[in-house]
Scaffold this active site. Sequence first.
Site, PDB file in Angstrom:
ATOM      1  N   CYS A  82      -6.256   8.523   8.606  1.00  0.00           N
ATOM      2  CA  CYS A  82      -6.393   7.992  10.001  1.00  0.00           C
ATOM      3  C   CYS A  82      -6.151   9.049  11.266  1.00  0.00           C
ATOM      4  CB  CYS A  82      -5.850   6.789  10.336  1.00  0.00           C
ATOM      5  SG  CYS A  82      -6.410   5.479   9.109  1.00  0.00           S
ATOM      6  N   ARG A 100       0.154  14.851  12.544  1.00  0.00           N
ATOM      7  CA  ARG A 100       0.613  14.584  11.231  1.00  0.00           C
ATOM      8  C   ARG A 100       1.016  15.619  10.439  1.00  0.00           C
ATOM      9  NH1 ARG A 100      -1.086   8.944   8.710  1.00  0.00           N
ATOM     10  NH2 ARG A 100      -3.269   9.758   9.022  1.00  0.00           N
ATOM     11  N   PRO A 101       1.596  16.870  10.902  1.00  0.00           N
ATOM     12  CA  PRO A 101       1.454  17.971  10.019  1.00  0.00           C
ATOM     13  C   PRO A 101       2.588  17.700   8.823  1.00  0.00           C
ATOM     14  CG  PRO A 101       2.928  18.010  11.837  1.00  0.00           C
ATOM     15  CD  PRO A 101       2.390  17.007  12.090  1.00  0.00           C
ATOM     16  N   ILE A 102       2.375  18.582   7.928  1.00  0.00           N
ATOM     17  CA  ILE A 102       3.359  18.376   6.574  1.00  0.00           C
ATOM     18  C   ILE A 102       4.127  19.525   6.559  1.00  0.00           C
ATOM     19  CG2 ILE A 102       1.332  17.040   5.289  1.00  0.00           C
ATOM     20  CD1 ILE A 102       0.916  20.049   3.725  1.00  0.00           C
ATOM     21  N   ASP A 103       4.545  20.106   7.663  1.00  0.00           N
ATOM     22  CA  ASP A 103       5.461  21.514   7.627  1.00  0.00           C
ATOM     23  C   ASP A 103       6.836  20.858   7.277  1.00  0.00           C
ATOM     24  OD1 ASP A 103       5.507  19.678  10.256  1.00  0.00           O
ATOM     25  OD2 ASP A 103       6.951  21.108  10.998  1.00  0.00           O
ATOM     26  N   LEU A 104       7.060  19.682   7.413  1.00  0.00           N
ATOM     27  CA  LEU A 104       8.646  19.376   6.860  1.00  0.00           C
ATOM     28  C   LEU A 104       8.654  19.332   5.182  1.00  0.00           C
ATOM     29  CD1 LEU A 104       9.585  16.489   9.434  1.00  0.00           C
ATOM     30  CD2 LEU A 104      10.252  18.980   9.356  1.00  0.00           C
ATOM     31  N   ARG A 139      -9.123   0.213   3.746  1.00  0.00           N
ATOM     32  CA  ARG A 139      -8.017   0.984   3.177  1.00  0.00           C
ATOM     33  C   ARG A 139      -6.754   0.491   2.805  1.00  0.00           C
ATOM     34  NH1 ARG A 139      -7.074   6.267   6.555  1.00  0.00           N
ATOM     35  NH2 ARG A 139      -5.701   6.231   4.728  1.00  0.00           N
ATOM     36  N   VAL A 181       6.229   7.370  17.427  1.00  0.00           N
ATOM     37  CA  VAL A 181       6.041   8.023  16.121  1.00  0.00           C
ATOM     38  C   VAL A 181       4.742   8.857  16.083  1.00  0.00           C
ATOM     39  CG1 VAL A 181       5.682   7.707  13.677  1.00  0.00           C
ATOM     40  CG2 VAL A 181       7.535   6.242  14.895  1.00  0.00           C
ATOM     41  N   ARG A 209      -4.433  10.882   3.387  1.00  0.00           N
ATOM     42  CA  ARG A 209      -3.222  11.414   3.742  1.00  0.00           C
ATOM     43  C   ARG A 209      -2.229  11.468   2.492  1.00  0.00           C
ATOM     44  NH1 ARG A 209      -0.149  14.357   7.313  1.00  0.00           N
ATOM     45  NH2 ARG A 209       2.141  14.092   7.454  1.00  0.00           N
ATOM     46  N   LYS A 231       0.767  -1.324  -0.044  1.00  0.00           N
ATOM     47  CA  LYS A 231       0.112  -0.032  -0.141  1.00  0.00           C
ATOM     48  C   LYS A 231       0.755   1.352   0.051  1.00  0.00           C
ATOM     49  CE  LYS A 231      -3.006   2.495   3.345  1.00  0.00           C
ATOM     50  NZ  LYS A 231      -1.742   3.545   3.930  1.00  0.00           N
ATOM     51  N   ASN A 232       1.675   1.348   0.777  1.00  0.00           N
ATOM     52  CA  ASN A 232       2.721   2.408   1.027  1.00  0.00           C
ATOM     53  C   ASN A 232       3.676   2.959   0.083  1.00  0.00           C
ATOM     54  OD1 ASN A 232       1.335   3.401   3.370  1.00  0.00           O
ATOM     55  ND2 ASN A 232       2.576   2.234   4.606  1.00  0.00           N
ATOM     56  N   ASP A 241       3.167   0.835  12.360  1.00  0.00           N
ATOM     57  CA  ASP A 241       1.818   0.428  11.462  1.00  0.00           C
ATOM     58  C   ASP A 241       1.529  -0.999  12.099  1.00  0.00           C
ATOM     59  OD1 ASP A 241       1.068   2.605  10.369  1.00  0.00           O
ATOM     60  OD2 ASP A 241       1.842   1.920   8.543  1.00  0.00           O
TER      61      ASP A 241
END
Length: 420
Positions: free
Chosen positions: A117, A122-126, A399, A329, A93, A22-23, A307
């Site tokens: 989920c 889980r910010p996307i700042d990076l 999912r 994490v 995401r 999936k990933n 996970d």
Amino acid sequence: MEQLHIVGGQRLRGQVRISGAKNAVLKLMAASLLVENECIIRNVPLIQDVLTMIEVLRSLGVEITWEDEAVLRIKPTKDLNHVARDELVKEMRASVQVMGPLLTKIGRVKLYQPGGCVIGQRPIDLHLKGFQALGAKVVEEHGYVYAEAKRLKGVDIHLDFPSVGATENIMAAAILAEGTTVIKNAAKEPEIIEEQNFYNRLGARIRGAGTDTIRIEGVPALRPVSVDYTVIPDRIEAGTYILAAAITGGEITLLDVIPEHFEALTSKLRESGVQIEIDGDTLKVTADRRLKSVDVTVLPYPGFPTDLQPQMTAVMSLAEGTSLITENVFGARFRYVDELVRMGANIRVEGRSAVVKGVKRLTGAGVIAPDLRAGAALVLAGLAAEGKTVIEGVHFIDRGYERIEEKLSALGADISRITL
């Protein structure tokens, strides 16, 4: 609305073939935006996240068809849209992974803040800091992120945390940048190696994926080639079935796996008393006695994967002794614990850790899956519990797991999907 009904107590036996990762496939689908001709991706799992990503790409102007049940043919059009449909982005995401390729190919992208989920912040700042370091203008307002750049320039980027998504997005954005980009403290997951291999087939110059330093030498343009790519097997699905064997005292042979991708799990299970035999891409799991408790600390790859933390906690709830499960994490990953307690587990959450005192039995109950991997943990608990377990929130499980009830039924589980 759908439910999974499980009558526990069956020892799982037999063989199970592991689906594509999936990933990896979601990221490769996003990466296909950079293909000039067309792209064939094989070993694609038929899961909800893949179906959502198909619609995300179609909303950007990409033509996608199923060649058969596990093969996608993808062809980006010449006039790509820079805005994906909001309702799709809110669902998943991984939709954020279109940002890097779009910034590279058409110089702009607008995206609603991605959903997925609820397992902690889980910010996307990076991701965005990386784009800015490369020279992009980034604006965040009204729930949207907008990035634009006429020409990106290579730079050294040090990630505060080895974020998988940020590593992949920055890598994609840097492919056509002027000069060399170096990503330090990069994530090391096997899925990143997949993306490096995919992009290099298009003419990119990337090396170092799988280590903490990735170098991208910008190229003037990518080659107008077609790509035929087969996705690696899903290490998290494999780990889930390994744990299913462990919790039911079963004997399962997994086919089409890469055992080194989940050594952190198999090492812990051997310590717990599970027998594991590896022969190439085949792995046999045997659990013929009550397991011993082990402590688990979740870390970025190659550490124990977040996970698989919920599924491991479910297994340890029946082990002899007390386990300490520490999550490093995602801060809200223990939202499923109340559901396991409803089934008779003895678990106490203290900050980022769960103290799991093994009990001799779990009992079936009505439970609700709060997210994807928590749902898998509840399935495992239901397989081992006495009586009937009814799981709601099945859409989360769908999912990331392909035909989970069919695969488990083939192994001897008493599990069925009920549509209300």
